[in-house]
Design a protein around this motif. Structure first.
Motif, short mmCIF file in Angstrom:
data_model
loop_
_atom_site.label_atom_id
_atom_site.label_comp_id
_atom_site.label_asym_id
_atom_site.label_seq_id
_atom_site.Cartn_x
_atom_site.Cartn_y
_atom_site.Cartn_z
N VAL A 1 45.89 22.72 -23.37
CA VAL A 1 47.40 23.07 -23.72
C VAL A 1 47.10 22.74 -25.30
N PRO A 2 47.14 23.86 -26.08
CA PRO A 2 48.02 23.54 -27.53
C PRO A 2 48.52 22.65 -28.07
N ARG A 3 48.14 22.07 -29.27
CA ARG A 3 48.89 21.10 -29.84
C ARG A 3 48.53 21.67 -31.00
N GLY A 4 49.70 20.92 -32.16
CA GLY A 4 49.64 21.15 -33.74
C GLY A 4 48.21 21.04 -34.13
N ASP A 5 47.70 20.51 -34.21
CA ASP A 5 46.46 19.86 -35.05
C ASP A 5 45.00 20.38 -34.14
N GLY A 6 45.09 21.01 -33.01
CA GLY A 6 44.38 21.34 -32.08
C GLY A 6 44.27 21.48 -30.52
N LEU A 7 43.71 21.28 -29.35
CA LEU A 7 44.73 20.63 -28.33
C LEU A 7 43.75 20.05 -26.85
N VAL A 8 44.87 20.07 -26.25
CA VAL A 8 44.21 18.81 -24.84
C VAL A 8 43.53 19.75 -24.48
N VAL A 9 42.57 19.07 -23.27
CA VAL A 9 41.20 19.82 -22.54
C VAL A 9 41.44 18.33 -21.29
N GLY A 10 42.26 19.38 -20.25
CA GLY A 10 42.35 18.23 -19.27
C GLY A 10 41.96 18.96 -17.77
N ALA A 11 41.54 18.38 -16.81
CA ALA A 11 41.17 16.75 -16.91
C ALA A 11 40.48 17.01 -14.86
N THR A 12 39.93 15.49 -14.71
CA THR A 12 39.63 15.30 -13.98
C THR A 12 40.45 14.63 -12.81
N GLN A 13 39.95 14.84 -11.73
CA GLN A 13 41.30 14.50 -10.60
C GLN A 13 40.47 13.62 -9.56
N TYR A 14 40.32 12.20 -9.79
CA TYR A 14 39.95 11.54 -8.58
C TYR A 14 40.45 10.46 -8.32
N GLU A 15 39.79 8.77 -7.25
CA GLU A 15 40.52 7.93 -6.73
C GLU A 15 39.39 6.88 -7.37
N HIS A 16 40.23 6.21 -8.18
CA HIS A 16 38.78 4.97 -8.17
C HIS A 16 39.59 3.85 -8.30
N GLY A 17 40.48 3.44 -7.30
CA GLY A 17 41.28 2.38 -7.53
C GLY A 17 42.54 2.08 -9.42
N ASP A 18 42.33 1.34 -9.92
CA ASP A 18 43.43 1.36 -10.80
C ASP A 18 42.31 1.31 -12.52
N ASP A 19 41.11 2.09 -12.14
CA ASP A 19 40.37 2.23 -13.06
C ASP A 19 40.24 3.21 -13.89
N THR A 20 40.67 3.03 -15.62
CA THR A 20 40.35 3.74 -16.69
C THR A 20 39.12 3.89 -17.49
N ALA A 21 38.51 3.14 -16.89
CA ALA A 21 36.76 3.92 -17.91
C ALA A 21 36.73 5.30 -18.06
N VAL A 22 36.71 5.80 -19.05
CA VAL A 22 36.57 7.76 -19.36
C VAL A 22 34.36 7.11 -18.82
N THR A 23 34.40 8.38 -17.77
CA THR A 23 33.06 8.25 -17.51
C THR A 23 31.97 9.42 -18.20
N VAL A 24 31.24 9.47 -18.38
CA VAL A 24 29.60 10.28 -19.53
C VAL A 24 30.51 11.56 -18.13
N ALA A 25 30.54 11.32 -17.29
CA ALA A 25 30.81 12.63 -16.10
C ALA A 25 31.65 13.63 -16.57
N GLY A 26 33.06 13.01 -16.68
CA GLY A 26 33.98 13.29 -17.24
C GLY A 26 34.19 13.80 -17.63
N VAL A 27 33.35 13.90 -19.23
CA VAL A 27 33.60 13.93 -20.58
C VAL A 27 32.76 15.27 -20.53
N ARG A 28 31.38 14.87 -20.49
CA ARG A 28 30.61 16.31 -19.94
C ARG A 28 31.00 17.32 -19.50
N ASP A 29 31.80 17.11 -18.02
CA ASP A 29 32.62 18.61 -17.21
C ASP A 29 33.46 19.09 -18.03
N LEU A 30 34.15 18.70 -18.69
CA LEU A 30 35.34 18.57 -19.30
C LEU A 30 34.79 19.92 -20.68
#
Ligand code: GLY
Length: 364
Positions: free
Chosen positions: A244-273
């Motif tokens: 998604v374009p933004r004024g200063d760059g872009l946003v890249v999304g998004a993984t989607q999976y269920e892991h309770g209320d965990d909000t840690a960013v995983t290495v695999a998530g960033v790698r795949d994105l």
């Protein structure tokens, strides 16, 4: 005498509802501990989101209700009064989306979407490889087909949240920066619960659960190739990715999976994105990796939100899943219609009584 309503939750849904209720003449109190002080680590979906408003290109045969609700809200996003209010508060709404296919199976899917969504009266166009190159020259030469949705939009979700905060203040909404743990402790005539995935903590029968999503924010550096100018969606190695374009760059999304209320960013998530974004937009490696974040979408069992009255006092507006920003305007209209005692026909698919757990508590 002026009627009063508490809105519990100050994400995009709660803010839109508070703004609309105040405009309709209600005395509104908004409860949100993070109002005016949002932080990525909170995991709130509205702050982490990409801001893609793409109900048409995400349509799929059989998903009539979601398409109808999404397109009803997209129409509201085109409303000149809303757009002027947001523009006056510095929110840029960008136009157009493009879904691209890399192989024949993806190309067949694009044709399926174009045919089915087109048959429901919406404007989508299949583009050849060279037409895609003309429209977005920075995309990979491996793209073989495109699906253009010129009427779709995107919005900077964070600018939107800040604009809505200022809009509700301007409309006289009282802000209480503290969590609500007991709806019975609120003294207003009515209560709207718009607390995202944690709505089910306040209303245990409401079937909303956290669905984790990781997302990246990339900033252009001097000499970086220009990013695409419209939202670009693709499937890479069977995984959905969007830019998604933004004024200063872009946003890249998004993984989607269920892991309770965990909000840690995983290495695999960033790698795949990053890998999937690079397959779509090969120059992405020149960008600065400005932020990684994880948010918790409020998922519902059928991917349609839960919006409507639960009893004579309480209205719920939750379960918007991947579509909270898109569906906020139609949700706000539906909530105000419920407060006024007349459900909004366009949002009938979202009424809570479709779930057995909610039929008994509903009193009309
Ligand atoms: N709004 C798109 C997503 O949740 O991934």
């Amino acid at each position: 005498m002026q009627r009063s309503v508490s809105v519990v939750g100050g994400g995009v849904i709660g803010l839109f509802c508070a703004r609309a209720a105040a405009a309709a003449g209600w005395s509104v109190t908004l409860h949100d501990p993070t109002f005016g002080a949002r932080a990525v680590g909170d995991g709130a979906a509205s702050w982490v989101a990409g801001g893609m408003l793409a109900p048409l290109s995400e349509g799929w045969p059989g998903e009539h209700a979601l398409l109808a609700l999404g397109s009803a809200s997209l129409r509201r996003w085109h409303d000149p009064v809303l757009r002027a209010d947001l523009a006056g508060r510095g929110v840029v709404v960008s136009s157009g989306s493009l879904t691209v296919a890399f192989d024949s199976a993806d190309a067949a899917d694009l044709r399926t979407v174009a045919d089915w969504v087109g048959a429901q009266g919406h404007d989508l166009e299949i583009l050849s490889r060279s037409e895609v190159r003309t429209l977005e020259p920075s995309l990979s030469p491996r793209v073989r087909l495109g699906l253009s949705a010129p009427g779709e939009l995107s919005v900077d979700n964070r600018a939107l949240v800040l604009a809505l905060e200022s809009a509700v203040r301007d409309r006289g909404v009282q802000i209480i920066r503290a969590p609500v743990t007991d709806l019975d402790a609120l003294t207003t005539d009515r209560v709207v619960v718009a607390a995202g995935w944690s709505t089910s903590r306040l209303l245990p029968g409401v079937p909303v659960r956290p669905v984790k999503g990781e997302i990246l924010r990339l900033r252009a550096r001097s000499g970086s190739a220009s990013a695409p100018t419209r939202t670009v969606r693709a499937s890479v190695n069977g995984r959905a990715v969007y830019l998604v374009p933004r004024g200063d760059g872009l946003v890249v999304g998004a993984t989607q999976y269920e892991h309770g209320d965990d909000t840690a960013v995983t290495v695999a998530g960033v790698r795949d994105l990053l890998a999937d974004a690079e397959a779509v937009f090969p120059a992405v490696g020149d960008y600065e990796l400005a932020e990684t974040a994880a948010g918790l979408r409020p998922g519902s069992p059928d991917n349609i939100p839960v919006v409507g009255r639960l009893d004579d006092r309480v209205v719920v507006a939750a379960g918007h899943g991947r579509n909270g920003v898109l569906l906020a305007p139609v949700t706000a209209d539906a909530v105000v219609a419920e407060l006024e005692g007349e459900p909004l026909a366009e949002a009938a698919c979202a009424l809570p009584e479709r779930f057995p757990s909610l039929t008994r508590t509903r009193a009309r």
